[in-house]
Design a protein around this motif. Sequence first.
Motif, PDB file in Angstrom:
ATOM      1  N   MET A   1       0.807  -1.197   0.000  1.00 27.97           N
ATOM      2  CA  MET A   1       0.000   0.000   0.000  1.00 27.97           C
ATOM      3  C   MET A   1       0.851   1.261   0.000  1.00 27.97           C
ATOM      4  N   GLU A   2       2.026   1.203   0.617  1.00 30.83           N
ATOM      5  CA  GLU A   2       2.842   2.406   0.709  1.00 30.83           C
ATOM      6  C   GLU A   2       3.260   2.928  -0.659  1.00 30.83           C
ATOM      7  N   TYR A   3       3.364   2.044  -1.650  1.00 30.21           N
ATOM      8  CA  TYR A   3       3.739   2.465  -2.994  1.00 30.21           C
ATOM      9  C   TYR A   3       2.607   3.283  -3.623  1.00 30.21           C
ATOM     10  N   ILE A   4       1.393   2.822  -3.435  1.00 26.94           N
ATOM     11  CA  ILE A   4       0.233   3.549  -3.951  1.00 26.94           C
ATOM     12  C   ILE A   4       0.074   4.874  -3.220  1.00 26.94           C
ATOM     13  N   TYR A   5       0.261   4.859  -1.914  1.00 28.74           N
ATOM     14  CA  TYR A   5       0.184   6.102  -1.143  1.00 28.74           C
ATOM     15  C   TYR A   5       1.222   7.111  -1.629  1.00 28.74           C
ATOM     16  N   ALA A   6       2.405   6.643  -1.947  1.00 27.50           N
ATOM     17  CA  ALA A   6       3.456   7.533  -2.447  1.00 27.50           C
ATOM     18  C   ALA A   6       3.026   8.165  -3.770  1.00 27.50           C
ATOM     19  N   ALA A   7       2.438   7.365  -4.648  1.00 25.92           N
ATOM     20  CA  ALA A   7       1.965   7.891  -5.930  1.00 25.92           C
ATOM     21  C   ALA A   7       0.842   8.904  -5.719  1.00 25.92           C
ATOM     22  N   LEU A   8      -0.075   8.600  -4.812  1.00 25.93           N
ATOM     23  CA  LEU A   8      -1.172   9.524  -4.533  1.00 25.93           C
ATOM     24  C   LEU A   8      -0.666  10.829  -3.924  1.00 25.93           C
ATOM     25  N   LEU A   9       0.311  10.731  -3.058  1.00 24.99           N
ATOM     26  CA  LEU A   9       0.891  11.923  -2.443  1.00 24.99           C
ATOM     27  C   LEU A   9       1.550  12.809  -3.498  1.00 24.99           C
ATOM     28  N   LEU A  10       2.305  12.204  -4.400  1.00 22.48           N
ATOM     29  CA  LEU A  10       2.923  12.967  -5.486  1.00 22.48           C
ATOM     30  C   LEU A  10       1.863  13.639  -6.348  1.00 22.48           C
ATOM     31  N   HIS A  11       0.823  12.894  -6.676  1.00 21.20           N
ATOM     32  CA  HIS A  11      -0.249  13.440  -7.504  1.00 21.20           C
ATOM     33  C   HIS A  11      -0.922  14.627  -6.807  1.00 21.20           C
ATOM     34  N   LYS A  12      -1.244  14.460  -5.542  1.00 19.20           N
ATOM     35  CA  LYS A  12      -1.908  15.520  -4.776  1.00 19.20           C
ATOM     36  C   LYS A  12      -1.032  16.772  -4.680  1.00 19.20           C
ATOM     37  N   ALA A  13       0.278  16.575  -4.622  1.00 20.25           N
ATOM     38  CA  ALA A  13       1.214  17.697  -4.532  1.00 20.25           C
ATOM     39  C   ALA A  13       1.469  18.345  -5.895  1.00 20.25           C
ATOM     40  N   GLY A  14       0.877  17.790  -6.947  1.00 16.14           N
ATOM     41  CA  GLY A  14       1.066  18.351  -8.275  1.00 16.14           C
ATOM     42  C   GLY A  14       2.385  17.969  -8.921  1.00 16.14           C
ATOM     43  N   LYS A  15       3.028  16.952  -8.379  1.00 18.33           N
ATOM     44  CA  LYS A  15       4.309  16.483  -8.913  1.00 18.33           C
ATOM     45  C   LYS A  15       4.065  15.348  -9.905  1.00 18.33           C
ATOM     46  N   LYS A  16       5.038  15.115 -10.764  1.00 23.52           N
ATOM     47  CA  LYS A  16       4.953  14.015 -11.713  1.00 23.52           C
ATOM     48  C   LYS A  16       5.095  12.693 -10.963  1.00 23.52           C
ATOM     49  N   VAL A  17       4.204  11.767 -11.261  1.00 23.95           N
ATOM     50  CA  VAL A  17       4.278  10.439 -10.639  1.00 23.95           C
ATOM     51  C   VAL A  17       5.205   9.590 -11.509  1.00 23.95           C
ATOM     52  N   ASP A  18       6.448   9.476 -11.075  1.00 22.86           N
ATOM     53  CA  ASP A  18       7.432   8.689 -11.809  1.00 22.86           C
ATOM     54  C   ASP A  18       8.270   7.881 -10.818  1.00 22.86           C
ATOM     55  N   GLU A  19       9.161   7.060 -11.352  1.00 24.30           N
ATOM     56  CA  GLU A  19       9.976   6.179 -10.502  1.00 24.30           C
ATOM     57  C   GLU A  19      10.799   6.966  -9.494  1.00 24.30           C
ATOM     58  N   HIS A  20      11.411   8.021  -9.944  1.00 27.95           N
ATOM     59  CA  HIS A  20      12.253   8.828  -9.058  1.00 27.95           C
ATOM     60  C   HIS A  20      11.435   9.415  -7.907  1.00 27.95           C
ATOM     61  N   GLY A  21      10.274   9.962  -8.226  1.00 24.56           N
ATOM     62  CA  GLY A  21       9.432  10.575  -7.204  1.00 24.56           C
ATOM     63  C   GLY A  21       8.919   9.575  -6.184  1.00 24.56           C
ATOM     64  N   VAL A  22       8.444   8.431  -6.662  1.00 28.66           N
ATOM     65  CA  VAL A  22       7.932   7.403  -5.757  1.00 28.66           C
ATOM     66  C   VAL A  22       9.047   6.914  -4.838  1.00 28.66           C
ATOM     67  N   LYS A  23      10.224   6.691  -5.404  1.00 32.86           N
ATOM     68  CA  LYS A  23      11.355   6.228  -4.589  1.00 32.86           C
ATOM     69  C   LYS A  23      11.729   7.273  -3.545  1.00 32.86           C
ATOM     70  N   ALA A  24      11.713   8.542  -3.924  1.00 34.56           N
ATOM     71  CA  ALA A  24      12.059   9.611  -2.988  1.00 34.56           C
ATOM     72  C   ALA A  24      11.071   9.678  -1.830  1.00 34.56           C
ATOM     73  N   VAL A  25       9.780   9.547  -2.126  1.00 35.97           N
ATOM     74  CA  VAL A  25       8.759   9.586  -1.073  1.00 35.97           C
ATOM     75  C   VAL A  25       8.931   8.396  -0.131  1.00 35.97           C
ATOM     76  N   LEU A  26       9.125   7.213  -0.694  1.00 32.59           N
ATOM     77  CA  LEU A  26       9.292   6.022   0.140  1.00 32.59           C
ATOM     78  C   LEU A  26      10.529   6.131   1.024  1.00 32.59           C
TER      79      LEU A  26
END
Length: 66
Positions: A1-26
Amino acid sequence: MEYIYAALLLHKAGKKVDEHGVKAVLTAAGVAADESRIKALIAALDGVNIEEAISKAAAAPVAVAA
């Protein structure tokens, strides 16, 4: 679930949902990021309108336990 949450957080923040962003959030959350799971998530989200998916999920009926 944490991977999906990371993607949702990036999306909500207006950031691009990509590998780099998801990894950074995690990593910031203290989660050991699995590169293959990140790649699979990004591939699964390709072409998905996240706002539309969220609104459909919010409108879905919820089953009530008897």
